[in-house]
Design a protein around this motif. Structure first.
Motif, mmCIF file in Angstrom:
data_model
loop_
_atom_site.group_PDB
_atom_site.id
_atom_site.type_symbol
_atom_site.label_atom_id
_atom_site.label_comp_id
_atom_site.label_asym_id
_atom_site.label_seq_id
_atom_site.Cartn_x
_atom_site.Cartn_y
_atom_site.Cartn_z
ATOM 1 N N HIS A 42 9.302 21.841 2.368
ATOM 2 C CA HIS A 42 10.537 21.547 1.516
ATOM 3 C C HIS A 42 10.556 21.794 -0.104
ATOM 4 N N ALA A 43 9.136 22.169 -0.396
ATOM 5 C CA ALA A 43 8.937 22.882 -1.644
ATOM 6 C C ALA A 43 9.796 24.071 -1.823
ATOM 7 N N HIS A 44 9.598 24.752 -0.900
ATOM 8 C CA HIS A 44 10.254 26.118 -0.683
ATOM 9 C C HIS A 44 11.587 26.071 -0.575
ATOM 10 N N ARG A 45 12.303 25.046 -0.027
ATOM 11 C CA ARG A 45 13.782 24.934 0.191
ATOM 12 C C ARG A 45 14.160 24.193 -1.091
ATOM 13 N N ILE A 46 13.552 23.606 -1.987
ATOM 14 C CA ILE A 46 14.098 23.156 -3.226
ATOM 15 C C ILE A 46 14.055 24.198 -4.177
ATOM 16 N N ALA A 47 13.068 25.099 -3.996
ATOM 17 C CA ALA A 47 13.016 26.630 -4.884
ATOM 18 C C ALA A 47 14.221 27.176 -4.778
ATOM 19 N N MET A 48 14.535 27.109 -3.407
ATOM 20 C CA MET A 48 15.913 28.315 -3.119
ATOM 21 C C MET A 48 16.959 27.386 -3.329
ATOM 22 N N SER A 49 17.105 26.289 -3.614
ATOM 23 C CA SER A 49 18.146 25.413 -3.827
ATOM 24 C C SER A 49 18.612 25.548 -5.347
ATOM 25 N N VAL A 50 17.621 25.414 -6.120
ATOM 26 C CA VAL A 50 17.558 25.154 -7.593
ATOM 27 C C VAL A 50 17.695 26.433 -8.546
ATOM 28 N N LEU A 51 17.083 27.417 -7.733
ATOM 29 C CA LEU A 51 16.897 28.794 -8.383
ATOM 30 C C LEU A 51 17.760 29.731 -7.584
ATOM 31 N N ASP A 52 17.827 31.017 -7.968
ATOM 32 C CA ASP A 52 18.323 32.349 -7.100
ATOM 33 C C ASP A 52 17.753 32.476 -5.932
ATOM 34 N N SER A 53 18.195 31.953 -5.006
ATOM 35 C CA SER A 53 17.605 32.241 -3.407
ATOM 36 C C SER A 53 17.534 33.536 -2.891
ATOM 37 N N SER A 54 18.246 34.792 -3.616
ATOM 38 C CA SER A 54 18.188 36.113 -3.305
ATOM 39 C C SER A 54 16.926 36.528 -4.016
ATOM 40 N N LYS A 55 16.026 36.019 -4.742
ATOM 41 C CA LYS A 55 14.784 36.559 -5.137
ATOM 42 C C LYS A 55 13.692 36.300 -4.247
ATOM 43 N N LYS A 56 12.627 36.890 -4.176
ATOM 44 C CA LYS A 56 11.576 36.732 -3.424
ATOM 45 C C LYS A 56 10.527 35.749 -4.049
ATOM 46 N N SER A 57 9.683 35.103 -3.099
ATOM 47 C CA SER A 57 8.641 34.288 -3.572
ATOM 48 C C SER A 57 7.313 34.997 -3.859
ATOM 49 N N ILE A 58 6.184 34.433 -4.270
ATOM 50 C CA ILE A 58 4.965 35.069 -4.229
ATOM 51 C C ILE A 58 3.836 34.075 -3.639
ATOM 52 N N CYS A 59 3.335 34.743 -2.670
ATOM 53 C CA CYS A 59 2.073 33.817 -2.173
ATOM 54 C C CYS A 59 0.817 34.407 -2.649
ATOM 55 N N ILE A 100 6.061 30.608 6.429
ATOM 56 C CA ILE A 100 7.156 29.772 5.601
ATOM 57 C C ILE A 100 7.868 30.735 4.577
ATOM 58 N N LEU A 101 7.025 31.209 3.885
ATOM 59 C CA LEU A 101 7.668 32.324 2.759
ATOM 60 C C LEU A 101 8.289 33.527 3.162
ATOM 61 N N GLN A 102 7.521 34.028 4.567
ATOM 62 C CA GLN A 102 7.986 35.205 5.137
ATOM 63 C C GLN A 102 9.367 34.844 5.684
ATOM 64 N N LYS A 103 9.333 33.833 6.608
ATOM 65 C CA LYS A 103 10.322 33.493 7.644
ATOM 66 C C LYS A 103 11.567 32.845 7.245
ATOM 67 N N PHE A 104 11.505 31.986 6.143
ATOM 68 C CA PHE A 104 12.725 31.224 5.531
ATOM 69 C C PHE A 104 12.970 31.726 4.145
ATOM 70 N N GLY A 105 14.175 32.328 4.076
ATOM 71 C CA GLY A 105 14.580 32.819 2.628
ATOM 72 C C GLY A 105 14.590 34.276 2.682
ATOM 73 N N ASN A 106 14.403 34.826 1.540
ATOM 74 C CA ASN A 106 14.376 36.298 1.286
ATOM 75 C C ASN A 106 13.024 36.882 1.189
ATOM 76 N N GLY A 107 11.930 36.366 1.865
ATOM 77 C CA GLY A 107 10.751 36.868 1.647
ATOM 78 C C GLY A 107 9.573 36.832 0.654
ATOM 79 N N CYS A 108 8.688 37.392 0.812
ATOM 80 C CA CYS A 108 7.536 37.120 -0.339
ATOM 81 C C CYS A 108 6.665 38.376 -0.746
#
Length: 590
Positions: free
Chosen positions: A284-301, A312-320
């Motif tokens: 849910h922290a990842h879902r929050i980040a995708m909702s309050v910022l630009d979800s087209s960007k990648k995250s970092i693990c 989670i970071l690889q399969k949900f959202g735009n990857g990492c």
């Protein structure tokens, strides 16, 4: 301090023994772990339980089978979830990885209420049998799982309903006024019949260990205050829980004025959220980040994480981007990316990491996050807030309460804490106000509240035991390397370590070769299975259990295939040292 029971010795036994909702399972031999990973019935057929995100609890399996018999079709399977939103998210996940999603449907039921327990909503996702592996991935990754205690209560409701239905069918046909009167008396007696209190429930409530079910809401407030670090003294801990609900707005503001254990001004229980398990908080922290910022960007693990964080970071959202070594030079690379215009959504890390016990340079990462506008989420499960203060550098801190916070290895739970002084706090708070679901089952909250009352005292003993054991092992000629925050990235750990904190209770070690690791593990006389942070010492061949299908990949990041991870408990220190000495002595000379 709790009494430490002798661990079971048979493969598949619950850890702790004879615990219906245990979250670990005994694998006494190295080969048992391999059999488990390969699905060999030599082990799997004997398992009383397992870690609940990986091994669906027998109560949940039984409930699902029972509901499928009534609402499913031939060759269909199912997965149970605690809310419609979770079931719908699983269905969306299956659309990505499963071709027959047009046949996936949701069956909604509400069981109860029963006795003092609330009505229990159940949402069963039904799909063809070959879709089970995909649905199970969502269950494992998201952590939004059904409570085994809730499943147990649901089964009781169904049993009671079946009993009533059977009695109704067996009633004789009416034969005059006398018979009608007799039947009426009989039905009244059935309605008034009191169900015997279960032995474990009686013990917990009769001796004041667990609170009665009516105090669930107060127990959750107590947990949130404890996690926020507001209840910091024994006097405050002893406040009767039934008085918690009396807190006024003025009292809440006075709490916000205090920095508490976490050293964060303005922090209160309103910034703490409870989840079914730690991975749910991460999801849910990842879902929050995708909702309050630009979800087209990648995250970092950043750093080699516990396996499902990366998934989670690889399969949900735009990857990492994955920085598996988690070293200072990796931060240089991140800074280069950012300076070149590459946008980052969020950065997830652990402090320290599992299983290599590395701590990142959180201060420098925070500076980059402030400059380039991304969110930092820190998993503090291994450090825990009695030892470290990582919230000062984070937007959100997540933790598995299942571990040392609980200690008893008999209940699942997770938490998320928001830093009220960060730029995106208001946006995150607004999202939580609209989207957060409290999915922690009432009984789980009561067990978690009871278990965590002496969390800090237990943590200090575990710290001291682990440090003494690691000091012994790091000098032992048969040990190749010890991973422990005192020896690994110590400068970064010390920069967030509390004045009264220690180095935690988890360490990993590598022996000279795989044969030595097997001999050591097989001769180690302690509990052996998944999970960590238990009141008893618990060991596992971590890489075998977490990365069996990707052993070569894990070794690229320093995670040896024969690494042994040890979670230290509350046992008497000399006994612990002797236990490890004996296991090392059993290794053939190299």
């Amino acid at each position: 301090m709790p009494t430490i029971p002798e661990p079971p010795t048979t493969v598949g036994a619950a850890i702790p023994a004879n615990t219906p909702h245990a979250v670990s399972v005994m694998f006494p031999k190295w080969q048992d772990n391999i059999h488990y990973e390969e699905g060999n019935p030599i082990v799997t057929s004997r398992m009383e339980c397992g870690y609940p995100r990986f091994f669906i609890h027998p109560f949940i399996q039984k409930l699902c089978d029972r509901l499928l018999n009534k609402y499913g079709k031939v060759n269909e399977s199912g997965m149970l979830f605690p809310s419609r939103k979770v079931a719908e998210r699983c269905r969306e996940f299956m659309k990505q990885y499963y071709s027959k999603t047009q046949t996936v449907r949701i069956v909604e039921l509400k069981l109860g209420p029963a006795e003092k327990y609330p009505a229990m909503p159940i949402f069963m996702l039904v799909f063809p049998q070959d879709g089970f592996k995909i649905a199970k991935q969502f269950w494992q990754h998201s952590g939004d799982i059904l409570s085994s205690r809730m499943a147990e209560r649901c089964l009781e409701v169904l049993d009671e309903q079946d009993k009533k239905d059977k009695q109704e069918q067996e009633k004789p046909l009416p034969m005059g006024n006398r018979s009608r009167y007799a039947n009426k008396k009989q039905s009244l007696s059935i309605e008034k019949e009191e169900k015997p209190i279960e032995a474990d429930q009686y013990v917990e409530e009769r001796y004041g260990r667990n609170l009665p079910i009516e105090f669930t809401n107060q127990a959750k407030v107590a947990l949130r205050r404890r996690i926020a670090g507001i209840l910091s003294t024994e006097a405050e801990q002893s406040i009767q829980i039934k008085d918690y609900h009396k807190a006024t707005a003025i009292e809440l503001e006075s709490q916000r004025a205090l920095q508490g254990d976490r050293g964060i001004k303005g922090l209160s229980e309103e910034d703490v959220y409870l989840y079914p398990c730690g991975m749910s908080a991460i999801f849910h922290a990842h879902r929050i980040a995708m909702s309050v910022l630009d979800s087209s960007k990648k995250s970092i693990c950043f750093g080699f994480p516990y396996t499902d964080t990366l998934k989670i970071l690889q399969k949900f959202g735009n990857g990492c981007y994955f920085y598996g070594l988690g070293e200072d030079k990796d931060i240089d690379d991140i800074e280069t990316k950012l300076k070149s215009g590459e946008g980052i959504l969020s950065l997830f890390c652990e402090a320290p990491s599992n299983p290599l016990l590395k701590t990142p340079d959180l201060k420098r990462l925070r500076q980059l996050a402030d400059e380039y506008n991304f969110i930092i989420v820190v998993d503090e499960t291994l450090g825990n807030f009695s030892n470290v203060n990582v919230l000062q550098h984070a937007d959100m801190v997540v933790s598995s309460l299942t571990k040392v916070f609980s200690g008893d290895s008999n209940v699942m739970g997770g938490s998320m804490v928001l830093n009220p002084n960060r730029k995106h706090y208001q946006a995150i708070k607004a999202y939580q106000d609209n989207e957060f679901e409290d999915l922690m089952w009432c009984e789980d909250a009561l067990f978690m509240e009871r278990n965590s009352r002496n969390f800090k005292a237990r943590s200090k003993i575990i710290n001291a035991n682990a440090e003494a054991l690691c000091d012994y092992l790091v000098e032992h000629p048969k040990v190749d390397k010890v991973f422990y925050p005192k020896f690994i990235c110590r400068n970064h750990y010390d920069s967030v370590k509390n004045a009264t904190g220690g180095y935690g209770g988890l360490f990993s070690l590598i022996l000279k070769n795989e044969k030595a690791a097997q001999q050591f593990y097989d001769n180690l006389r302690c509990a052996k299975g998944p999970s960590l942070g238990t009141n008893f010492t618990l060991a596992s061949p971590y890489t075998i259990l977490a990365h069996y299908t990707e052993l070569d990949w894990a070794e690229e990041f320093g995670v040896s295939r024969y690494l042994v991870r040890v979670s230290v408990g509350l046992e008497e220190r000399n006994h612990l040292l002797k236990t490890f000495e004996d296991a090392l002595n059993a290794i053939d000379e190299v």
